[in-house]
Design a protein around this motif. Structure first.
Motif, mmCIF file in Angstrom:
data_model
loop_
_atom_site.group_PDB
_atom_site.id
_atom_site.type_symbol
_atom_site.label_atom_id
_atom_site.label_comp_id
_atom_site.label_asym_id
_atom_site.label_seq_id
_atom_site.Cartn_x
_atom_site.Cartn_y
_atom_site.Cartn_z
ATOM 1 N N VAL A 73 -14.380 -18.344 -20.242
ATOM 2 C CA VAL A 73 -15.234 -19.046 -21.188
ATOM 3 C C VAL A 73 -16.640 -19.036 -20.610
ATOM 4 C CG1 VAL A 73 -15.743 -21.235 -22.309
ATOM 5 C CG2 VAL A 73 -13.373 -20.483 -22.083
ATOM 6 N N VAL A 74 -17.586 -18.507 -21.366
ATOM 7 C CA VAL A 74 -18.970 -18.358 -20.913
ATOM 8 C C VAL A 74 -19.820 -19.410 -21.608
ATOM 9 C CG1 VAL A 74 -20.989 -16.857 -20.867
ATOM 10 C CG2 VAL A 74 -18.718 -15.919 -20.393
ATOM 11 N N ALA A 101 -13.168 -22.537 -7.521
ATOM 12 C CA ALA A 101 -12.248 -21.646 -8.223
ATOM 13 C C ALA A 101 -12.511 -21.601 -9.718
ATOM 14 C CB ALA A 101 -10.804 -22.082 -7.972
ATOM 15 N N ALA A 102 -13.200 -22.609 -10.261
ATOM 16 C CA ALA A 102 -13.434 -22.642 -11.705
ATOM 17 C C ALA A 102 -14.626 -21.795 -12.121
ATOM 18 C CB ALA A 102 -13.658 -24.082 -12.161
ATOM 19 N N VAL A 103 -15.537 -21.487 -11.204
ATOM 20 C CA VAL A 103 -16.723 -20.700 -11.518
ATOM 21 C C VAL A 103 -16.428 -19.248 -11.152
ATOM 22 C CG1 VAL A 103 -19.173 -20.377 -11.081
ATOM 23 C CG2 VAL A 103 -18.195 -22.688 -11.085
ATOM 24 N N ALA A 119 -19.614 -18.248 -16.201
ATOM 25 C CA ALA A 119 -18.276 -17.882 -16.669
ATOM 26 C C ALA A 119 -17.268 -18.795 -15.995
ATOM 27 C CB ALA A 119 -17.973 -16.426 -16.358
ATOM 28 N N LEU A 120 -16.475 -19.493 -16.803
ATOM 29 C CA LEU A 120 -15.536 -20.497 -16.315
ATOM 30 C C LEU A 120 -14.116 -20.024 -16.541
ATOM 31 C CD1 LEU A 120 -17.393 -23.607 -17.774
ATOM 32 C CD2 LEU A 120 -17.504 -22.750 -15.431
ATOM 33 N N ARG A 142 -14.967 -27.871 -19.410
ATOM 34 C CA ARG A 142 -15.982 -27.742 -18.367
ATOM 35 C C ARG A 142 -17.272 -27.146 -18.930
ATOM 36 N NH1 ARG A 142 -11.739 -25.481 -13.795
ATOM 37 N NH2 ARG A 142 -11.086 -27.550 -13.022
ATOM 38 N N GLY A 143 -17.148 -26.183 -19.822
ATOM 39 C CA GLY A 143 -18.338 -25.642 -20.454
ATOM 40 C C GLY A 143 -19.065 -26.679 -21.293
#
Length: 293
Positions: A73-74, A101-103, A119-120, A142-143
């Motif tokens: 997800v960007v 780890a999420a990025v 980017a997630l 998160r985005g």
């Protein structure tokens, strides 16, 4: 009492209920992304964008896939928020606070001419399980947190509400921010169907060009040669004629003497003037400017 007895008798004669089978929990269906708009970038970094997942005044959420097939997800800023230094600082601060780890990837915050994006993930390949949907939703949340921090719409209210509502000066500039494509998206983003359409269009164009050249050759192969163009006179309207001296034949007499007693010389040199023309009767008529052509 009669009613109670009837109920008791029905309870005693009723068959024991069968145990219910455990209900199966269906897998969560991933929501479809909205199609990309013409102003959306086809690619940011190493991720190809597939569709929009959400948007607000601060930026957009895109469903993306990299070259290896990894989903993500960007989150990308709009052109208005990307031009605000404070909004860029808030974006970078929230991204730095996310788990490592999420990025999956992000661009450099020093690119002042480009919109910031991140980017997630990680999101495993879609196998129909609920775990894929959960990872996708976590990345989306998160985005949303990143964009909400830029917009500051989740900041708690301090004190009493007074005056007009707060609003960023760049909220009307909601187009996606500036981006850079390198390498170019074509032809890596083409699918087999797109390749077929591209090759078919090129072949059609070549056939049309060959047919046009063949028709032109048929039309002009027997055309007569073009006559040379007319002679354009000198801008002054005069023509220079060279006169060659000739010797008079014997017996024709001597040239008449000049008043000084010496014979007149034979004219030699050039004469400037219009060219005389010959009329219908063969006589020479004065030159007409219209007859020079």
């Amino acid at each position: 009492m009669v009613v109670m007895t009837a109920i008791d008798s029905q309870t005693d004669t009723a068959a024991p209920a069968e145990p219910e089978a455990p209900a199966t929990v269906p897998a969560r269906v991933l929501p479809d992304a909205l199609p990309l708009m013409p102003e959306d970038p086809p690619r940011v970094g190493d991720f190809w964008l597939r569709g929009r997942l959400g948007a607000n005044a601060a930026g957009y959420l895109y469903a993306a896939t990299d070259e290896t097939g990894r989903d993500a997800v960007v989150a990308m800023m709009t052109e208005g928020s990307a031009d605000d230094a404070a909004a860029r600082d808030r974006f970078v601060t929230v991204v730095d606070g996310l788990p490592v780890a999420a990025v999956l990837a992000h661009n450099d915050g020093d690119d002042d001419d480009l919109a910031l994006w991140v980017a997630l993930g990680p999101i495993r390949p879609n196998d129909g399980s609920s775990a894929v949907a959960d990872e996708r939703l976590i990345a989306e949340r998160r985005g949303e947190e990143v964009l909400s921090a830029v917009l500051m719409d989740r900041v708690p209210q301090l004190g009493r509400v007074r005056g007009p509502d707060f609003r960023h000066y760049w909220e009307n500039r909601r187009r996606p921010g500036l981006f850079r494509l390198w390498p170019l998206p074509w032809p890596a983003a083409l699918r087999p169907a797109s390749w077929f359409a591209l090759v078919l269009s090129l072949l059609t164009m070549l056939v049309i060009m060959a047919l046009a050249i063949f028709i032109a050759w048929l039309l002009f192969k027997n055309s007569p040669e073009v006559d040379p163009g007319p002679v354009i006179p000198d801008p002054s309207g005069t023509v220079t004629v060279t006169v060659t001296p000739t010797t008079p034949p014997p017996g024709s007499g001597s040239p008449s003497p000049s008043p000084g007693g010496s014979p007149s010389p034979t004219p030699t040199g050039t004469t400037t003037g219009p060219i005389p023309t010959t009329g219908p009767s063969g006589s020479i008529s004065p030159g007409d400017p219209g007859d020079r052509f």
